[in-house]
Scaffold this motif. Structure first.
Motif, PDB file in Angstrom:
ATOM      1  N   ALA A   1       0.835  -1.212  -0.090  1.00  0.00           N
ATOM      2  CA  ALA A   1      -0.161  -0.027  -0.037  1.00  0.00           C
ATOM      3  C   ALA A   1       0.810   1.460   0.097  1.00  0.00           C
ATOM      4  CB  ALA A   1      -0.836  -0.035   1.150  1.00  0.00           C
ATOM      5  N   ARG A   2       1.763   1.320   0.860  1.00  0.00           N
ATOM      6  CA  ARG A   2       2.774   2.284   1.034  1.00  0.00           C
ATOM      7  C   ARG A   2       3.572   2.707  -0.541  1.00  0.00           C
ATOM      8  NH1 ARG A   2       3.432   0.133   5.978  1.00  0.00           N
ATOM      9  NH2 ARG A   2       5.304  -0.816   5.283  1.00  0.00           N
ATOM     10  N   VAL A   3       3.808   1.668  -1.294  1.00  0.00           N
ATOM     11  CA  VAL A   3       4.619   1.854  -2.317  1.00  0.00           C
ATOM     12  C   VAL A   3       3.687   2.221  -3.374  1.00  0.00           C
ATOM     13  CG1 VAL A   3       5.864   0.625  -4.242  1.00  0.00           C
ATOM     14  CG2 VAL A   3       6.403   0.227  -1.953  1.00  0.00           C
ATOM     15  N   ALA A   4       2.429   1.634  -3.507  1.00  0.00           N
ATOM     16  CA  ALA A   4       1.034   1.928  -4.375  1.00  0.00           C
ATOM     17  C   ALA A   4       0.875   3.572  -4.528  1.00  0.00           C
ATOM     18  CB  ALA A   4       0.074   0.832  -4.186  1.00  0.00           C
ATOM     19  N   GLU A   5       0.621   3.876  -3.065  1.00  0.00           N
ATOM     20  CA  GLU A   5       0.247   5.239  -2.724  1.00  0.00           C
ATOM     21  C   GLU A   5       1.185   6.244  -3.551  1.00  0.00           C
ATOM     22  OE1 GLU A   5      -0.765   5.132   1.339  1.00  0.00           O
ATOM     23  OE2 GLU A   5      -2.641   3.873   0.727  1.00  0.00           O
ATOM     24  N   LYS A   6       2.432   5.830  -2.951  1.00  0.00           N
ATOM     25  CA  LYS A   6       3.527   6.757  -3.472  1.00  0.00           C
ATOM     26  C   LYS A   6       3.836   6.646  -4.969  1.00  0.00           C
ATOM     27  CE  LYS A   6       7.835   6.842  -1.413  1.00  0.00           C
ATOM     28  NZ  LYS A   6       9.230   6.551  -0.985  1.00  0.00           N
ATOM     29  N   LEU A   7       3.598   5.510  -5.783  1.00  0.00           N
ATOM     30  CA  LEU A   7       3.583   5.510  -6.997  1.00  0.00           C
ATOM     31  C   LEU A   7       2.348   6.221  -7.721  1.00  0.00           C
ATOM     32  CD1 LEU A   7       4.609   4.195  -9.607  1.00  0.00           C
ATOM     33  CD2 LEU A   7       3.470   2.081  -9.145  1.00  0.00           C
ATOM     34  N   GLY A   8       1.333   5.998  -7.104  1.00  0.00           N
ATOM     35  CA  GLY A   8       0.020   6.897  -7.766  1.00  0.00           C
ATOM     36  C   GLY A   8       0.206   8.272  -7.632  1.00  0.00           C
ATOM     37  N   ALA A   9       0.755   8.664  -6.675  1.00  0.00           N
ATOM     38  CA  ALA A   9       0.912  10.262  -6.305  1.00  0.00           C
ATOM     39  C   ALA A   9       1.723  10.811  -7.429  1.00  0.00           C
ATOM     40  CB  ALA A   9       1.314  10.651  -5.041  1.00  0.00           C
ATOM     41  N   LEU A  10       3.128   9.931  -7.649  1.00  0.00           N
ATOM     42  CA  LEU A  10       4.277  10.461  -8.653  1.00  0.00           C
ATOM     43  C   LEU A  10       3.712  10.336  -9.991  1.00  0.00           C
ATOM     44  CD1 LEU A  10       7.217   8.496  -7.119  1.00  0.00           C
ATOM     45  CD2 LEU A  10       6.870  11.022  -7.253  1.00  0.00           C
ATOM     46  N   LEU A  11       2.546   9.544 -10.222  1.00  0.00           N
ATOM     47  CA  LEU A  11       2.333   9.567 -11.543  1.00  0.00           C
ATOM     48  C   LEU A  11       1.056  10.148 -12.078  1.00  0.00           C
ATOM     49  CD1 LEU A  11       2.686   5.705 -12.224  1.00  0.00           C
ATOM     50  CD2 LEU A  11       3.874   7.439 -13.502  1.00  0.00           C
ATOM     51  N   GLY A  12       0.338  10.609 -10.786  1.00  0.00           N
ATOM     52  CA  GLY A  12      -0.956  11.482 -10.941  1.00  0.00           C
ATOM     53  C   GLY A  12      -2.134  10.515 -11.548  1.00  0.00           C
ATOM     54  N   ALA A  13      -1.765   9.124 -10.985  1.00  0.00           N
ATOM     55  CA  ALA A  13      -2.761   8.128 -11.213  1.00  0.00           C
ATOM     56  C   ALA A  13      -4.034   7.821 -10.230  1.00  0.00           C
ATOM     57  CB  ALA A  13      -2.044   6.952 -11.307  1.00  0.00           C
ATOM     58  N   ASP A  14      -4.888   7.457 -10.709  1.00  0.00           N
ATOM     59  CA  ASP A  14      -6.034   6.893  -9.824  1.00  0.00           C
ATOM     60  C   ASP A  14      -5.422   5.831  -8.991  1.00  0.00           C
ATOM     61  OD1 ASP A  14      -7.575   9.030 -10.885  1.00  0.00           O
ATOM     62  OD2 ASP A  14      -8.567   7.652 -12.327  1.00  0.00           O
ATOM     63  N   LEU A  15      -6.114   5.346  -7.721  1.00  0.00           N
ATOM     64  CA  LEU A  15      -5.477   4.204  -7.087  1.00  0.00           C
ATOM     65  C   LEU A  15      -7.208   3.297  -6.865  1.00  0.00           C
ATOM     66  CD1 LEU A  15      -3.413   5.812  -4.168  1.00  0.00           C
ATOM     67  CD2 LEU A  15      -2.878   4.416  -5.642  1.00  0.00           C
ATOM     68  N   TYR A  16      -6.558   2.116  -6.665  1.00  0.00           N
ATOM     69  CA  TYR A  16      -7.893   1.450  -6.325  1.00  0.00           C
ATOM     70  C   TYR A  16      -7.425   0.192  -5.527  1.00  0.00           C
ATOM     71  CZ  TYR A  16     -11.176  -2.673  -6.580  1.00  0.00           C
ATOM     72  OH  TYR A  16     -11.869  -3.651  -6.139  1.00  0.00           O
ATOM     73  N   ARG A  17      -7.777  -0.161  -4.138  1.00  0.00           N
ATOM     74  CA  ARG A  17      -7.421  -1.040  -3.355  1.00  0.00           C
ATOM     75  C   ARG A  17      -8.188  -2.273  -3.664  1.00  0.00           C
ATOM     76  NH1 ARG A  17      -6.945  -1.130   3.119  1.00  0.00           N
ATOM     77  NH2 ARG A  17      -6.016  -3.166   3.256  1.00  0.00           N
ATOM     78  N   ILE A  18      -7.436  -3.331  -3.865  1.00  0.00           N
ATOM     79  CA  ILE A  18      -8.058  -4.705  -3.969  1.00  0.00           C
ATOM     80  C   ILE A  18      -8.397  -5.188  -2.479  1.00  0.00           C
ATOM     81  CG2 ILE A  18      -7.949  -7.089  -4.727  1.00  0.00           C
ATOM     82  CD1 ILE A  18      -5.947  -5.675  -7.002  1.00  0.00           C
ATOM     83  N   VAL A  19      -9.322  -5.349  -2.057  1.00  0.00           N
ATOM     84  CA  VAL A  19      -9.598  -5.759  -0.529  1.00  0.00           C
ATOM     85  C   VAL A  19     -10.295  -6.876  -0.640  1.00  0.00           C
ATOM     86  CG1 VAL A  19     -10.980  -5.035   1.564  1.00  0.00           C
ATOM     87  CG2 VAL A  19     -10.254  -3.307   0.264  1.00  0.00           C
ATOM     88  N   PRO A  20      -9.483  -8.110   0.224  1.00  0.00           N
ATOM     89  CA  PRO A  20     -10.206  -9.268   0.185  1.00  0.00           C
ATOM     90  C   PRO A  20     -11.572  -9.202   1.010  1.00  0.00           C
ATOM     91  CG  PRO A  20      -8.545  -9.024   1.486  1.00  0.00           C
ATOM     92  CD  PRO A  20      -8.503  -7.975   0.886  1.00  0.00           C
ATOM     93  N   GLU A  21     -12.619 -10.080   0.491  1.00  0.00           N
ATOM     94  CA  GLU A  21     -13.676 -10.180   1.266  1.00  0.00           C
ATOM     95  C   GLU A  21     -13.701 -10.665   2.751  1.00  0.00           C
ATOM     96  OE1 GLU A  21     -17.425 -12.809   0.316  1.00  0.00           O
ATOM     97  OE2 GLU A  21     -17.624 -10.930  -0.960  1.00  0.00           O
ATOM     98  N   VAL A  22     -12.784 -11.627   2.749  1.00  0.00           N
ATOM     99  CA  VAL A  22     -12.506 -12.352   4.317  1.00  0.00           C
ATOM    100  C   VAL A  22     -10.990 -11.708   4.308  1.00  0.00           C
ATOM    101  CG1 VAL A  22     -12.102 -14.149   5.531  1.00  0.00           C
ATOM    102  CG2 VAL A  22     -13.875 -14.182   3.950  1.00  0.00           C
ATOM    103  N   PRO A  23     -10.727 -10.843   5.229  1.00  0.00           N
ATOM    104  CA  PRO A  23      -9.476 -10.059   5.705  1.00  0.00           C
ATOM    105  C   PRO A  23      -8.372 -11.533   6.001  1.00  0.00           C
ATOM    106  CG  PRO A  23     -10.883  -8.590   6.503  1.00  0.00           C
ATOM    107  CD  PRO A  23     -11.790 -10.075   6.204  1.00  0.00           C
ATOM    108  N   TYR A  24      -7.007 -10.876   5.446  1.00  0.00           N
ATOM    109  CA  TYR A  24      -6.205 -11.892   5.802  1.00  0.00           C
ATOM    110  C   TYR A  24      -5.671 -11.709   7.201  1.00  0.00           C
ATOM    111  CZ  TYR A  24      -5.963 -13.679   1.122  1.00  0.00           C
ATOM    112  OH  TYR A  24      -6.116 -14.440  -0.124  1.00  0.00           O
TER     113      TYR A  24
END
Length: 159
Positions: free
Chosen positions: A17-40
């Motif tokens: 998540a930390r890497v993805a958020e940083k990547l998204g901010a650097l690219l000006g990209a939209d973010l989507y978190r894939i959340v499991p129905e049953v958390p790990y």
């Protein structure tokens, strides 16, 4: 603001998540978190235990953990960065669920993974088998210690 770049990610412990958020901010990209129905749980992620949920899912070619919710509309994205932790030299099966749940026709998929040391292995090959009508790049293992400049240089080379 809608971008033509999406950073979709599954994060079991927060590292991806930390890497993805940083990547998204650097690219000006939209973010989507894939959340499991049953958390790990921590026990589910214990790769030393052959009976843990992650171990069992990885060994089962048919495993497709359910995703909670879904992305509203993937059609406007041209490039999709997909991030995840490496589990046994491949993507977790919840990524397979995501790939099979969306229409990636004509899109470019760039996998990125977080791991202490494990490489991506045959991840891109496995992903290509699931989305035959998309272009899946080889991707890269990223670390939270990468500088913004290093991350942006890599991401820019994918655009």
């Amino acid at each position: 603001m809608m971008s033509d770049i999406l950073v979709a990610y599954f994060s079991a412990t927060g590292t991806t998540a930390r890497v993805a958020e940083k990547l998204g901010a650097l690219l000006g990209a939209d973010l989507y978190r894939i959340v499991p129905e049953v958390p790990y749980t921590g026990a589910d992620l214990n790769w030393h235990d052959a009976h843990s949920r992650s171990s069992i899912e990885t060994k089962d070619p048919e495993a497709r953990p359910a995703i909670s919710g879904g992305i509203k509309d993937i059609s406007s994205y041209k490039k999709v960065f997909i991030g995840f932790p490496i589990w046994w030299y491949r993507e977790p099966k919840i990524i397979d669920t995501f790939l099979e749940s969306e229409d990636f026709h004509g899109k470019e998929i760039i996998p990125f993974a977080t791991s202490g040391a494990s490489p991506l292995g045959k991840t891109a090959q496995y992903m290509r088998e699931l989305v035959k009508d998309a272009v899946v790049k080889e991707g890269k293992r990223l670390t939270p210690r990468m500088t913004d400049a290093e991350l942006k240089d890599w991401a820019s080379s994918c655009l």
